[in-house]
Design a protein around this motif. Structure first.
Motif, mmCIF file in Angstrom:
data_model
loop_
_atom_site.group_PDB
_atom_site.id
_atom_site.type_symbol
_atom_site.label_atom_id
_atom_site.label_comp_id
_atom_site.label_asym_id
_atom_site.label_seq_id
_atom_site.Cartn_x
_atom_site.Cartn_y
_atom_site.Cartn_z
ATOM 1 N N PRO A 18 -49.469 -6.232 -19.620
ATOM 2 C CA PRO A 18 -49.210 -4.800 -19.460
ATOM 3 C C PRO A 18 -47.794 -4.549 -18.940
ATOM 4 O O PRO A 18 -47.267 -5.331 -18.153
ATOM 5 N N VAL A 19 -47.217 -3.452 -19.392
ATOM 6 C CA VAL A 19 -45.916 -3.030 -18.866
ATOM 7 C C VAL A 19 -46.138 -2.580 -17.426
ATOM 8 O O VAL A 19 -47.118 -1.886 -17.140
ATOM 9 N N PRO A 20 -45.250 -2.959 -16.499
ATOM 10 C CA PRO A 20 -45.412 -2.508 -15.112
ATOM 11 C C PRO A 20 -45.522 -0.979 -15.035
ATOM 12 O O PRO A 20 -44.805 -0.259 -15.736
ATOM 13 N N THR A 21 -46.421 -0.502 -14.196
ATOM 14 C CA THR A 21 -46.729 0.921 -14.080
ATOM 15 C C THR A 21 -45.487 1.785 -13.909
ATOM 16 O O THR A 21 -45.382 2.851 -14.515
ATOM 17 N N GLU A 22 -44.518 1.330 -13.115
ATOM 18 C CA GLU A 22 -43.318 2.129 -12.859
ATOM 19 C C GLU A 22 -42.432 2.300 -14.094
ATOM 20 O O GLU A 22 -41.577 3.172 -14.129
ATOM 21 N N GLN A 23 -42.665 1.489 -15.136
ATOM 22 C CA GLN A 23 -41.889 1.608 -16.364
ATOM 23 C C GLN A 23 -42.602 2.414 -17.454
ATOM 24 O O GLN A 23 -41.976 2.843 -18.411
ATOM 25 N N VAL A 25 -44.080 5.278 -19.564
ATOM 26 C CA VAL A 25 -43.824 6.704 -19.773
ATOM 27 C C VAL A 25 -45.042 7.350 -20.424
ATOM 28 O O VAL A 25 -45.401 8.472 -20.101
ATOM 29 N N ALA A 26 -45.681 6.637 -21.357
ATOM 30 C CA ALA A 26 -46.857 7.165 -22.057
ATOM 31 C C ALA A 26 -47.701 6.013 -22.584
ATOM 32 O O ALA A 26 -47.184 4.956 -22.947
ATOM 33 N N GLY A 27 -49.014 6.238 -22.637
ATOM 34 C CA GLY A 27 -49.924 5.241 -23.177
ATOM 35 C C GLY A 27 -50.112 4.063 -22.242
ATOM 36 O O GLY A 27 -49.895 4.166 -21.031
ATOM 37 N N ALA A 28 -50.484 2.933 -22.819
ATOM 38 C CA ALA A 28 -50.702 1.700 -22.065
ATOM 39 C C ALA A 28 -50.052 0.542 -22.817
ATOM 40 O O ALA A 28 -50.729 -0.391 -23.268
ATOM 41 N N PRO A 29 -48.727 0.602 -22.976
ATOM 42 C CA PRO A 29 -48.067 -0.440 -23.770
ATOM 43 C C PRO A 29 -48.113 -1.811 -23.094
ATOM 44 O O PRO A 29 -48.195 -1.910 -21.863
ATOM 45 N N THR A 30 -48.084 -2.835 -23.934
ATOM 46 C CA THR A 30 -47.962 -4.210 -23.463
ATOM 47 C C THR A 30 -46.741 -4.821 -24.140
ATOM 48 O O THR A 30 -46.308 -4.352 -25.197
ATOM 49 N N THR A 31 -46.203 -5.864 -23.518
ATOM 50 C CA THR A 31 -45.083 -6.581 -24.113
ATOM 51 C C THR A 31 -45.342 -8.079 -24.041
ATOM 52 O O THR A 31 -46.140 -8.552 -23.224
ATOM 53 N N ALA A 32 -44.645 -8.795 -24.908
ATOM 54 C CA ALA A 32 -44.717 -10.254 -24.923
ATOM 55 C C ALA A 32 -43.383 -10.774 -25.419
ATOM 56 O O ALA A 32 -42.684 -10.103 -26.178
ATOM 57 N N SER A 33 -43.031 -11.954 -24.955
ATOM 58 C CA SER A 33 -41.812 -12.574 -25.465
ATOM 59 C C SER A 33 -41.932 -14.078 -25.367
ATOM 60 O O SER A 33 -42.729 -14.609 -24.586
ATOM 61 N N VAL A 34 -41.127 -14.734 -26.186
ATOM 62 C CA VAL A 34 -41.046 -16.185 -26.136
ATOM 63 C C VAL A 34 -39.608 -16.581 -26.464
ATOM 64 O O VAL A 34 -38.999 -16.027 -27.381
ATOM 65 N N GLU A 35 -39.082 -17.467 -25.667
ATOM 66 C CA GLU A 35 -37.756 -18.011 -25.942
ATOM 67 C C GLU A 35 -37.914 -19.101 -26.989
ATOM 68 O O GLU A 35 -38.717 -20.022 -26.818
ATOM 69 N N LEU A 36 -37.164 -18.987 -28.079
ATOM 70 C CA LEU A 36 -37.238 -19.982 -29.137
ATOM 71 C C LEU A 36 -36.260 -21.128 -28.899
ATOM 72 O O LEU A 36 -36.569 -22.283 -29.179
ATOM 73 N N PRO A 51 -47.890 -0.032 -29.171
ATOM 74 C CA PRO A 51 -47.649 1.415 -29.090
ATOM 75 C C PRO A 51 -47.740 1.962 -27.668
ATOM 76 O O PRO A 51 -48.554 1.530 -26.853
ATOM 77 N N GLY A 52 -46.852 2.918 -27.420
ATOM 78 C CA GLY A 52 -46.724 3.553 -26.116
ATOM 79 C C GLY A 52 -45.251 3.763 -25.842
ATOM 80 O O GLY A 52 -44.410 3.561 -26.723
ATOM 81 N N ALA A 53 -44.937 4.172 -24.631
ATOM 82 C CA ALA A 53 -43.532 4.406 -24.268
ATOM 83 C C ALA A 53 -43.253 3.808 -22.900
ATOM 84 O O ALA A 53 -44.092 3.867 -21.999
ATOM 85 N N MET A 54 -42.054 3.240 -22.767
ATOM 86 C CA MET A 54 -41.642 2.628 -21.505
ATOM 87 C C MET A 54 -40.149 2.781 -21.269
ATOM 88 O O MET A 54 -39.368 2.886 -22.203
#
Length: 113
Positions: A18-23, A25-36, A51-54
Motif C-alpha cells: 500500500p502507498v503510505p497514507t500521507e501520500q 490522494v484518492a483510492g487505495a493505490p499500491t506500488t511495487a518495484s524491482v531493481e533489475l 489505480p488511485g492517486a498519490m
C-alpha cells in the motif's frame, strides 16, 4: 540481469505494498518495484502503481511506460500536466513534486542516477 539474456519486464511478477497514507490522494493505490541491474551509479528497474492517486517527490530519472495509463500533475505551475500511455518517455529531476493519478495499472521501466 545477466549480459546477453532477456528479462521480460512486462510479465515480471511484482510484490505490491500500500502507498503510505500521507501520500494517498484518492483510492487505495499500491506500488511495487524491482531493481533489475545497476551500471555504475545508475539503477535500472521496473515500477508499477495500481489505480488511485498519490503524491510523490521525484528522483532523477528517465522512464518508459510499458503498460497502463495515468496523468501526472506537477506542483510547479510552469509545467503542464502530462498523460502517460504505453510508449511515453519522460524525464524527471530530483525534487519535483507530483500527483500521479492512475486509471489503469501503470508499469514503467526506469533509469535513475
Amino acid at each position: 540481469m545477466i549480459a546477453g539474456y532477456v528479462t521480460d519486464a512486462a510479465a515480471l511478477a511484482l510484490r505490491h505494498e500500500p502507498v503510505p497514507t500521507e501520500q494517498v490522494v484518492a483510492g487505495a493505490p499500491t506500488t511495487a518495484s524491482v531493481e533489475l541491474d545497476t551500471i555504475g551509479d545508475v539503477e535500472v528497474g521496473v515500477w508499477e502503481m495500481t489505480p488511485g492517486a498519490m503524491r510523490d517527490v521525484e528522483a532523477d530519472e528517465v522512464f518508459i511506460v510499458l503498460a497502463g495509463s495515468a496523468d501526472v500533475v506537477f506542483d510547479d505551475p510552469a509545467l503542464p500536466p502530462i498523460e502517460l500511455r504505453p510508449g511515453s518517455v519522460v524525464r524527471l529531476t530530483t525534487g519535483m513534486r507530483t500527483v500521479w493519478t492512475v486509471s489503469e495499472t501503470l508499469r514503467k521501466i526506469y533509469v535513475a542516477g
